[in-house]
Design a protein around this motif. Structure first.
Motif, PDB file in Angstrom:
ATOM      1  N   MET A  24      -0.651 -14.527  -7.334  1.00 37.18           N
ATOM      2  CA  MET A  24      -0.023 -14.001  -6.124  1.00 37.18           C
ATOM      3  C   MET A  24       1.455 -13.725  -6.396  1.00 37.18           C
ATOM      4  O   MET A  24       2.245 -14.640  -6.630  1.00 37.18           O
ATOM      5  CB  MET A  24      -0.155 -15.002  -4.978  1.00 37.18           C
ATOM      6  N   ASP A  25       1.806 -12.451  -6.402  1.00 37.75           N
ATOM      7  CA  ASP A  25       3.204 -12.026  -6.529  1.00 37.75           C
ATOM      8  C   ASP A  25       3.716 -11.766  -5.115  1.00 37.75           C
ATOM      9  O   ASP A  25       3.308 -10.813  -4.461  1.00 37.75           O
ATOM     10  CB  ASP A  25       3.267 -10.765  -7.394  1.00 37.75           C
ATOM     11  N   LYS A  26       4.619 -12.607  -4.659  1.00 30.18           N
ATOM     12  CA  LYS A  26       5.143 -12.499  -3.288  1.00 30.18           C
ATOM     13  C   LYS A  26       6.497 -11.816  -3.235  1.00 30.18           C
ATOM     14  O   LYS A  26       7.145 -11.812  -2.190  1.00 30.18           O
ATOM     15  CB  LYS A  26       5.231 -13.890  -2.642  1.00 30.18           C
ATOM     16  N   GLY A  27       6.940 -11.240  -4.358  1.00 33.79           N
ATOM     17  CA  GLY A  27       8.215 -10.546  -4.342  1.00 33.79           C
ATOM     18  C   GLY A  27       9.053 -10.780  -5.582  1.00 33.79           C
ATOM     19  O   GLY A  27      10.289 -10.836  -5.510  1.00 33.79           O
ATOM     20  N   LEU A  28       8.385 -10.899  -6.732  1.00 25.95           N
ATOM     21  CA  LEU A  28       9.121 -11.084  -7.980  1.00 25.95           C
ATOM     22  C   LEU A  28       9.975  -9.856  -8.283  1.00 25.95           C
ATOM     23  O   LEU A  28       9.572  -8.720  -8.026  1.00 25.95           O
ATOM     24  CB  LEU A  28       8.155 -11.313  -9.143  1.00 25.95           C
ATOM     25  N   LEU A  49      -0.189  -8.239  -5.068  1.00 29.23           N
ATOM     26  CA  LEU A  49       1.088  -8.225  -4.354  1.00 29.23           C
ATOM     27  C   LEU A  49       0.769  -8.644  -2.928  1.00 29.23           C
ATOM     28  O   LEU A  49       0.161  -7.906  -2.165  1.00 29.23           O
ATOM     29  CB  LEU A  49       1.724  -6.838  -4.400  1.00 29.23           C
ATOM     30  N   GLY A  50       1.163  -9.871  -2.584  1.00 26.55           N
ATOM     31  CA  GLY A  50       0.695 -10.527  -1.367  1.00 26.55           C
ATOM     32  C   GLY A  50       0.876  -9.721  -0.096  1.00 26.55           C
ATOM     33  O   GLY A  50       1.839  -8.966   0.058  1.00 26.55           O
ATOM     34  N   TRP A  51      -0.084  -9.902   0.800  1.00 26.12           N
ATOM     35  CA  TRP A  51      -0.206  -9.254   2.109  1.00 26.12           C
ATOM     36  C   TRP A  51       0.361  -7.831   2.096  1.00 26.12           C
ATOM     37  O   TRP A  51      -0.227  -6.952   1.474  1.00 26.12           O
ATOM     38  CB  TRP A  51       0.333 -10.155   3.217  1.00 26.12           C
ATOM     39  N   ALA A  52       1.484  -7.555   2.752  1.00 32.79           N
ATOM     40  CA  ALA A  52       2.035  -6.187   2.759  1.00 32.79           C
ATOM     41  C   ALA A  52       3.404  -6.142   2.090  1.00 32.79           C
ATOM     42  O   ALA A  52       4.226  -5.284   2.406  1.00 32.79           O
ATOM     43  CB  ALA A  52       2.116  -5.656   4.185  1.00 32.79           C
ATOM     44  N   THR A  53       3.634  -7.047   1.134  1.00 40.33           N
ATOM     45  CA  THR A  53       4.936  -7.073   0.460  1.00 40.33           C
ATOM     46  C   THR A  53       5.219  -5.777  -0.281  1.00 40.33           C
ATOM     47  O   THR A  53       6.388  -5.416  -0.486  1.00 40.33           O
ATOM     48  CB  THR A  53       5.022  -8.252  -0.520  1.00 40.33           C
ATOM     49  N   SER A  54       4.173  -5.065  -0.688  1.00 39.03           N
ATOM     50  CA  SER A  54       4.382  -3.810  -1.415  1.00 39.03           C
ATOM     51  C   SER A  54       5.132  -2.780  -0.587  1.00 39.03           C
ATOM     52  O   SER A  54       5.781  -1.885  -1.139  1.00 39.03           O
ATOM     53  CB  SER A  54       3.040  -3.228  -1.865  1.00 39.03           C
ATOM     54  N   VAL A  56       7.760  -3.252   1.214  1.00 37.38           N
ATOM     55  CA  VAL A  56       9.211  -3.474   1.183  1.00 37.38           C
ATOM     56  C   VAL A  56       9.731  -3.828  -0.216  1.00 37.38           C
ATOM     57  O   VAL A  56      10.926  -4.091  -0.385  1.00 37.38           O
ATOM     58  CB  VAL A  56       9.625  -4.590   2.173  1.00 37.38           C
ATOM     59  N   THR A  57       8.854  -3.838  -1.215  1.00 34.06           N
ATOM     60  CA  THR A  57       9.257  -4.220  -2.570  1.00 34.06           C
ATOM     61  C   THR A  57      10.093  -3.123  -3.230  1.00 34.06           C
ATOM     62  O   THR A  57       9.619  -1.989  -3.373  1.00 34.06           O
ATOM     63  CB  THR A  57       8.022  -4.505  -3.437  1.00 34.06           C
TER      64      THR A  57
END
Length: 253
Positions: A24-28, A49-54, A56-57
């Motif tokens: 789980m990448d939550k914003g690396l 890329l967890g939930w909808a973090t993509s 705002v990444t």
């Protein structure tokens, strides 16, 4: 490995369909991804890329490219799929997958209610475009499914075209297949395994005690998901019986 030890359980080689670890990448950041891959790429099978973090990444395409260069597929969390669906943007979702060159997608209904027949239709349609991983279970701690229901849903989604089904637990590990304390719902897991092949399930297991429990139940090559990047090397030692929690488990096998 760096040196020889006897009585180490055999891990399936990559690319594998059992013994998988989903990270789980939550914003690396890009630099953090590079550092993570230097240490853990060998043990990582797929990254979410967890939930909808993509959404705002920063530098998203560059991040995806780093994983691609390491030979590790990436998919966006199921909550993003639900965010598109609730806004009547399914076609936009499909185009987005193409835009970012994604070969995997997650179909879930953990945050919204989707009639299961319709969910299976989405799985069937998407499976013609990408490899589909579907998730069973709710993120709402108040929604507890009976074992027969889990089995029914998993069977239907695999038949609809899912490559793997994820047993929901959230990144916190306190819903779905777990009680709010994080304890495994053992009877539920046992019931599921009477009907659903273990290699088709990814068990979300973010906590060490949960990882240990599944390794002892199913074996070193159990599929585990929602693993934090920093926990990858510790998890691999658990799988190999090189941490106190599983130290004795494989010695006599």
């Amino acid at each position: 490995m760096n040196y020889a030890l006897n009585n180490i359980p055999e891990r399936t080689p990559k690319p594998r369909s059992s013994g998988m670890t989903m990270v789980m990448d939550k914003g690396l950041s890009l630099r953090q991804v590079e550092d993570f891959l230097e240490v853990s790429a060998e043990y990582t099978d797929i990254v979410k890329l967890g939930w909808a973090t993509s959404y705002v990444t920063p530098n998203l395409k560059e991040k995806l490219n780093l994983y691609k260069q390491a030979g590790i597929p990436v998919y966006f969390g199921g909550t993003l799929f639900e965010a598109f669906i609730i806004r009547n943007q399914y076609d936009d979702y499909c185009r987005m997958l193409d835009t970012f060159g994604l070969q995997y997608a997650e179909v879930s209904d953990g945050s919204i209610t989707i009639e299961h027949d319709l969910k299976c239709e989405y799985i069937s349609k998407l499976s013609k475009q990408v490899t589909v991983i579907s998730e069973v279970g709710s993120k709402d701690v108040q929604k507890i499914f009976a074992p027969y229901k889990w089995i029914q849903l998993m069977k239907a989604e695999l038949e609809a075209g899912s490559w793997k089904v994820i047993a929901e637990a959230r990144e916190s590990g306190n819903v779905g297949i777990y009680r709010d304390s994080g304890e495994v719902r053992q009877g539920l897991v046992d019931e599921i395994l009477t009907q659903i092949p273990a290699e088709t399930i990814i068990w979300e297991a973010p906590q060490k005690a949960q990882q240990t429990w599944f390794i002892k139940l199913i074996g070193t090559n159990v599929n585990l998901g929602n693993i934090a990047p920093a926990d990858m090397i510790p998890l691999e030692t658990l799988r190999l019986g090189l941490r106190s929690d599983t130290f004795d488990h494989f010695l006599n096998q």
